[in-house]
Design an enzyme around this catalytic site. Structure first.
Site, mmCIF file in Angstrom:
data_model
loop_
_atom_site.group_PDB
_atom_site.id
_atom_site.type_symbol
_atom_site.label_atom_id
_atom_site.label_comp_id
_atom_site.label_asym_id
_atom_site.label_seq_id
_atom_site.Cartn_x
_atom_site.Cartn_y
_atom_site.Cartn_z
ATOM 1 N N SER A 139 0.857 -1.196 0.000
ATOM 2 C CA SER A 139 0.000 0.000 0.000
ATOM 3 C C SER A 139 0.887 1.238 0.000
ATOM 4 C CB SER A 139 -0.882 -0.058 1.257
ATOM 5 O OG SER A 139 -1.622 1.116 1.390
ATOM 6 N N PHE A 177 -6.970 4.741 4.522
ATOM 7 C CA PHE A 177 -8.080 3.789 4.686
ATOM 8 C C PHE A 177 -7.580 2.350 4.558
ATOM 9 C CE2 PHE A 177 -11.916 1.565 4.297
ATOM 10 C CZ PHE A 177 -11.797 0.718 3.194
ATOM 11 N N GLU A 178 -6.613 2.148 3.674
ATOM 12 C CA GLU A 178 -6.089 0.793 3.465
ATOM 13 C C GLU A 178 -5.414 0.276 4.749
ATOM 14 O OE1 GLU A 178 -3.665 0.904 -0.127
ATOM 15 O OE2 GLU A 178 -5.335 1.773 -1.244
ATOM 16 N N LEU A 179 -4.679 1.179 5.395
ATOM 17 C CA LEU A 179 -4.042 0.792 6.653
ATOM 18 C C LEU A 179 -5.088 0.505 7.720
ATOM 19 C CD1 LEU A 179 -1.573 0.368 8.479
ATOM 20 C CD2 LEU A 179 -1.450 2.834 8.811
#
Ligand SMILES: *[C@@H]1O[C@H](CO)[C@@H](O)[C@H](O)[C@H]1NC(C)=O
Ligand SMILES: *[C@@H]1O[C@H](CO)[C@@H](O)[C@H](O)[C@H]1NC(C)=O
Ligand SMILES: *[C@@H]1O[C@H](CO)[C@@H](O)[C@H](O)[C@H]1NC(C)=O
Ligand SMILES: *[C@@H]1O[C@H](CO)[C@@H](O)[C@H](O)[C@H]1NC(C)=O
Length: 524
Positions: free
Chosen positions: A365, A444-446
């Site tokens: 990411s 948001f990915e984290l």
């Protein structure tokens, strides 16, 4: 005819408050030549049967009563059930030797422990059940304990002797070792209280040793001085054992050289080793871990003997790993077993249990739109790191499969659902953190990955600190906490770029372990 010299000693005793007039008992004198380092106990027999069988004609003259001695022990008493008494040194009633006392009684045999040197004591035995007229059905044993004058004599015949099963063997009487060879007295041997009629010499010679030759042997011979005759008695404990098996230890378990494990779980490593019989067995079992060039011993949690026979002994050593980490998968666990002949080792490699359905080794990411101020410095951009260097090193060099959203999922743009699904299908989440990352939508990915990692043990997250950043206040608590606790590898610019740099070593450290894919790992 018995070679034991029975001497009847009569005396008109004073009042015996025990109510048992033992003055009519047959008397036997035993001389115990006590030697340092010898068996610390002696046995006395209650030879009532011998007393009954004995031809009393030769002693009847000494009987002041002149009574018919053959009436002794005339009944059908159970002569094995006898009562032993000790006569106190300075008079007084007889003391019953109870079953619970330090003296051991078994089948009429009294085992005397820890006798004082240079002492004389009397023990009396009689059947528990007897006919009322059998007042003389009893034996008084006068035991004299004498220290051996010349200690160096005692070495020739040990108080404990070993015989080898299947071989010829001989048992030597310890008390005779100082006697000159000229004087070979006639011996009486007993084994566990049983008279051995066939052996009248010293030593006893046996053609083939069997288990049943084991036991507590007693050897007697007669010795007289001017006043009385004595039976000199010695005790030999005989063990029949296998001959030493001169083989190295044999590792029975582990059998295979790999062991399937689950990461994060505890693991007990067992090593079961068979040691061939050795008289002086000094078994060694150790577990150690090897990670070239280091090796270190693991603490054994337990070392126990599980199975022992006459020929071998099986010992198990176990060691415990609280939590199997990926690092353990790169180590060799070695069980080392040793005896006087040599050593045997068995190496075990841990292998992650197959069965996770994950498609990617890592999901990477990063901030998709590089910040312009980074691009003009001529250094590596975070996008370049993610899209070029990560595949170059982790995929091409180490064989990992990576998931890069732009490359592998939806080049045109992604949806939240896609991201969650991709993270779920990955074993690791790698997050390249920078000001643009933490302030942009990728955070948001984290956040999604942190939530997933909480419920998925096989998903581990790795933070890459690409450049320093201020933590925005708007970050969810969960993410703030994750930033503090997750493993972090710092990117140090161009010097980190090279595939063998410390940066990549650290990244690999946190990556899953590859097995049997033909890749050789950097040993850390
Ligand atoms: C004990 O027995 C002996 C011989 O049998 C006898 O001379 C003696 O008087 C007895 N003593 C007592 C106290 O009964
Ligand atoms: C003790 O015994 C040994 C061996 O039998 C003998 O050589 C030695 O002279 C003895 N010593 C004494 C003091 O009798
Ligand atoms: C045995 O008798 C002899 C002489 O007959 C004597 O010299 C010796 O001291 C006696 N031994 C004992 C123990 O009484
Ligand atoms: C194990 O045995 C080998 C010979 O077989 C020997 O070279 C080695 O030193 C032994 N290892 C240990 C730790 O004793």
């Amino acid at each position: 005819m018995l070679c034991l010299g029975w001497v009847f000693l009569w005396f008109v005793a004073g009042e015996q408050t025990s109510g048992f007039n033992h003055s009519a008992c047959a008397t036997k004198n035993i001389l115990w030549i006590y030697s340092l380092g010898s068996v610390k106990d002696l046995v006395l027999f209650c030879d009532l049967q011998e007393l009954r069988k004995q031809d009393f004609s030769h002693v009847s003259q000494t009987s002041p009563t002149g009574g018919p001695a053959h009436t002794r022990c005339s009944g059908h008493e159970n002569l094995a059930a006898v009562q032993w008494y000790k006569q106190p040194q300075h008079g007084g009633p007889l003391e019953e030797i109870s079953r619970g006392s330090a003296h051991v009684q078994d089948k009429g045999v009294l085992q005397i422990v820890a006798s004082r040197e240079n002492s004389v004591s009397s023990y009396i035995c009689r059947p528990r059940i007897r006919s009322p007229q059998d007042t003389a059905c009893c034996i008084r044993t006068v035991l004299k304990v004498k220290p051996r004058r010349n200690e160096s004599c005692g070495d020739k015949a040990q108080a404990e002797q070993i015989l080898f099963l299947g071989s010829t063997g001989s048992i030597h009487c310890p008390s005779l070792s100082c006697q000159s060879d000229l004087q070979r007295p006639r011996m009486t041997w007993y084994q566990d209280g049983r008279l051995l009629r066939d052996y009248k010499e010293n030593p006893i010679e046996m053609e083939a040793i069997y288990d049943f030759h084991e036991g507590l042997y007693v050897c007697d011979y007669a010795q007289s001085d001017n006043l009385s005759s004595w039976t000199v008695r010695a005790v030999v404990r005989v063990k029949a054992i296998e001959k030493d098996i001169n083989l190295k230890p044999d590792i029975l378990d582990p059998v295979t050289d790999t062991l399937e494990v689950e990461l994060g779980k505890s693991l007990t490593l067992r090593c079961k080793v068979q040691f061939g019989f050795q008289k002086d067995l000094k078994p060694v079992i150790r577990w150690y871990a090897k990670e070239s060039p280091r090796e270190w011993e693991l603490l054994e949690s337990e070392n126990k003997s599980t199975d022992s026979t006459a020929k071998s002994k099986v010992i198990e050593a176990t060691t415990f790993l609280r939590e199997v980490t990926w690092r353990d998968l790169r180590r060799e666990f070695v069980c080392f077993a040793q005896n006087s002949i040599g050593n045997t080792t068995r190496s075990v490699q841990l292998r992650k249990k197959d069965g996770d359905t994950k498609e990617f080794d890592a999901f990477v990411s990063y901030a998709h739109w590089s910040s312009p101020e980074r691009e003009d410095t001529g250094s590596v951009s975070e996008e370049h790191l993610a899209l070029n260097l990560f595949p170059e090193v982790l995929e091409n060099r180490y064989g990992y499969s990576l998931c890069l959203l732009e490359r592998d999922v939806t080049p045109g743009g992604v949806y939240a659902d896609d991201i969650v699904s991709v993270i779920k299908r990955s074993r690791r989440g790698i997050f390249i953190l920078s000001p643009s990352y933490v302030n942009g939508p990728c955070i948001f990915e984290l956040q999604a990955a942190v939530s997933l990692a909480l419920v998925d043990q096989t998903l581990k997250l790795i933070l890459i600190k690409f450049s320093s950043f201020q933590e925005p206040d708007s970050l969810p608590e969960l993410v703030k906490k994750a930033l503090r606790v997750l493993p972090t590898v710092t990117w140090k610019g161009v010097k980190s770029a090279h595939a063998s740099s410390r940066f990549w070593m650290q990244v690999c450290y946190h990556m899953p372990v590859k097995n049997s894919s033909g890749f050789v790992f950097n040993r850390l």
